[in-house]
Design a protein around this motif. Sequence first.
Motif, mmCIF file in Angstrom:
data_model
loop_
_atom_site.group_PDB
_atom_site.id
_atom_site.type_symbol
_atom_site.label_atom_id
_atom_site.label_comp_id
_atom_site.label_asym_id
_atom_site.label_seq_id
_atom_site.Cartn_x
_atom_site.Cartn_y
_atom_site.Cartn_z
ATOM 1 N N ASP A 1 0.560 -1.378 0.147
ATOM 2 C CA ASP A 1 0.018 -0.123 0.198
ATOM 3 C C ASP A 1 0.993 1.268 -0.094
ATOM 4 O OD1 ASP A 1 -2.199 -1.617 0.016
ATOM 5 O OD2 ASP A 1 -2.812 -1.069 2.075
ATOM 6 N N PHE A 2 0.246 2.163 -0.706
ATOM 7 C CA PHE A 2 0.926 3.653 -0.591
ATOM 8 C C PHE A 2 0.935 4.055 0.872
ATOM 9 C CE2 PHE A 2 1.215 8.188 -1.053
ATOM 10 C CZ PHE A 2 2.436 8.302 -1.987
ATOM 11 N N PRO A 3 1.990 4.603 1.343
ATOM 12 C CA PRO A 3 1.978 4.906 2.869
ATOM 13 C C PRO A 3 0.816 5.663 3.339
ATOM 14 C CG PRO A 3 4.121 5.027 1.932
ATOM 15 C CD PRO A 3 3.243 5.124 0.811
ATOM 16 N N LEU A 4 0.475 6.704 2.578
ATOM 17 C CA LEU A 4 -0.524 7.637 3.208
ATOM 18 C C LEU A 4 -1.880 7.916 2.486
ATOM 19 C CD1 LEU A 4 2.090 10.700 3.912
ATOM 20 C CD2 LEU A 4 0.884 9.263 5.605
ATOM 21 N N PRO A 5 -3.037 8.073 2.812
ATOM 22 C CA PRO A 5 -3.883 8.355 2.123
ATOM 23 C C PRO A 5 -3.684 9.522 0.961
ATOM 24 C CG PRO A 5 -4.840 7.809 4.211
ATOM 25 C CD PRO A 5 -3.355 8.098 4.396
ATOM 26 N N ASN A 6 -4.304 9.716 -0.051
ATOM 27 C CA ASN A 6 -3.972 10.548 -1.007
ATOM 28 C C ASN A 6 -5.176 11.064 -1.852
ATOM 29 O OD1 ASN A 6 -3.563 9.612 -4.096
ATOM 30 N ND2 ASN A 6 -3.006 7.946 -2.626
ATOM 31 N N MET A 7 -5.298 12.449 -2.221
ATOM 32 C CA MET A 7 -6.389 12.944 -2.918
ATOM 33 C C MET A 7 -6.008 12.959 -4.500
ATOM 34 S SD MET A 7 -8.848 12.943 -1.194
ATOM 35 C CE MET A 7 -9.862 13.480 -2.398
#
Length: 584
Positions: A407-413
């Motif tokens: 998974d990508f480390p951070l939620p992103n917009m």
Amino acid sequence: MTRSEKISRYGARSAGVFSFRSESALIKDQEYFVKAFVRTENLTVVGTTVRFHSKGSLPPEISAFDPTIANWGDTLTLKGERFSARENQVFLGEIEGEVVSQSDSLLKVVVPFEKNEERVKLMVKTIGQEAISRDDFIYRKPVVDAFDPGHGAFGDTITISGSHFLNTESLKVTFNGQEAKILEASWQKLRVQAPGEANQKNLQLCVSANGLAGCSQDLFIVDPPVIERLSQQEVKIGENLVIDGRGFNPLPNNNVVLFGQQSITPWNASSSRLEVGIPDGVYDSRDVTVGLQTAEQEHIFGSRIRIMNIWLNKGSIPDHGIFSGVAFSFSHGQYGFCGIASDNQITTYRYNPAANRWLKTGTFPGTFRFEMTAFVIGDDAYVGGFNGTQDFWKYDILNNTWEQVADFPLPNMGMTSFAVNGNGYVVCTVSKSSNFWEYDVEADSWVKLSDFVQKDRFQGSVDLGFSYGSKGYLLASSGPSKADEFWEYDPSIRRWKQLASQMNLQTYGKRSFFIIKNEFYLMPDSYNEYLCKYNFSDNKWFIVSRVEGREDGLCFTVEDATYIGGGHNYGKALKDFWEYNPHP
């Protein structure tokens, strides 16, 4: 007395009483005066006038007529009884003929030149009485024995042999019902031109006079068209192309010129030359076959022409309805790939430019979203990002399989990405911190790098990223200055370098971009209209042309051509699909 009939009785009489009975030519209730007379060689003696009221006559009777088959203008002889010696009308069907000789037992009439039925009854009208023949009179139709040549092209001269070719204005020659031009006519021979209106392969030839036709048993065969030469091999849409050959239809609308899957009628035509404009429309390939359809036959020329327009219409992207959009796109080898998001599902496709065909390959297994990023390393594509998600996926291009990776480390917009030297690099497009990451393929892990920083972060955002050679590039809005800042990243020294800004055109949404022959091209968004390009060798931007802007569309490059489509403009969903090739 209003009428006078003289009745003669032949034959010598020596003496005594004689009498004569009249059964014809008398009008009922008409008052008549009659005198008997006797004439000898030297003397005529006339008797006393006698008055009487007629009780009428018996009707006339047609016993025979000859000939029974005849042409217009021929003379018919009618035999019978109780005709009038002075006043007779003869009708062929409903058309009256000209009586040229008459007696109480014999009539001669000319067949009128007017159009009539093939078989009609003859009728004699005599002072209110009429007689109708038992047998039909038959008009003699033209007879076609042969024609030469038996095959040919429209406009060729055809010689017809036969008989009873009535040389009047009513004479017509037709090919499958289409009238031909008569060049020369005689009773037994005609010369005509094969009409272009008869746009069929097999034609029946008929000769008619006054509507009565005789037709050939054999068919005239139209030769197939043959294209022999084109005026040019490289063309642009809308330009004129001259096609030389043989067997063309001289009527423009009876020719259909084929350019690949496009068709158009020429604006000018003869039997050996066509002039036609290259039609607009969808083309599967720039190298297009040229063909011709006429007279139910088709010919395809051996050589192809090449469409030289920089933009070439390729049709449309896969249609998933108005509430759909492009989720991601990338290219690999000879194909382009994309995902179309609609109905809470992302459908994946492979595009083959050589055939201009889309192939549905499956569905994306991850979370539903739009505006994902994708980068390619080797034979794998890595896809993810947007809408607060973290899941990332590896797509095995050769085997058409998906596998979830770290998974990508951070939620992103939103994010953009590039791949250099076997590693992936992701920039979070609207994050002010922790916005630059490296993906290690071997370790399947994400490594945080120093943040990508613009000079002015206020309202600024990263619009797009790509790799060229051994470096990565970003185009980012600087916010209030309304300039597209262009940045270069060198992974070997982990350093950013600012390049020339892109001409004060502010970014709004995800624009399409591509590289062709060492030049970077940038499509405009909804609020701009200029296609621009960047030259890596001298660090300069140039305006290329005006185009319709779009956002969030698909874009991938295969060899030296880029394919662009979908997205939206001012909120209007776009489904069109184009090839762009600055060096066609």
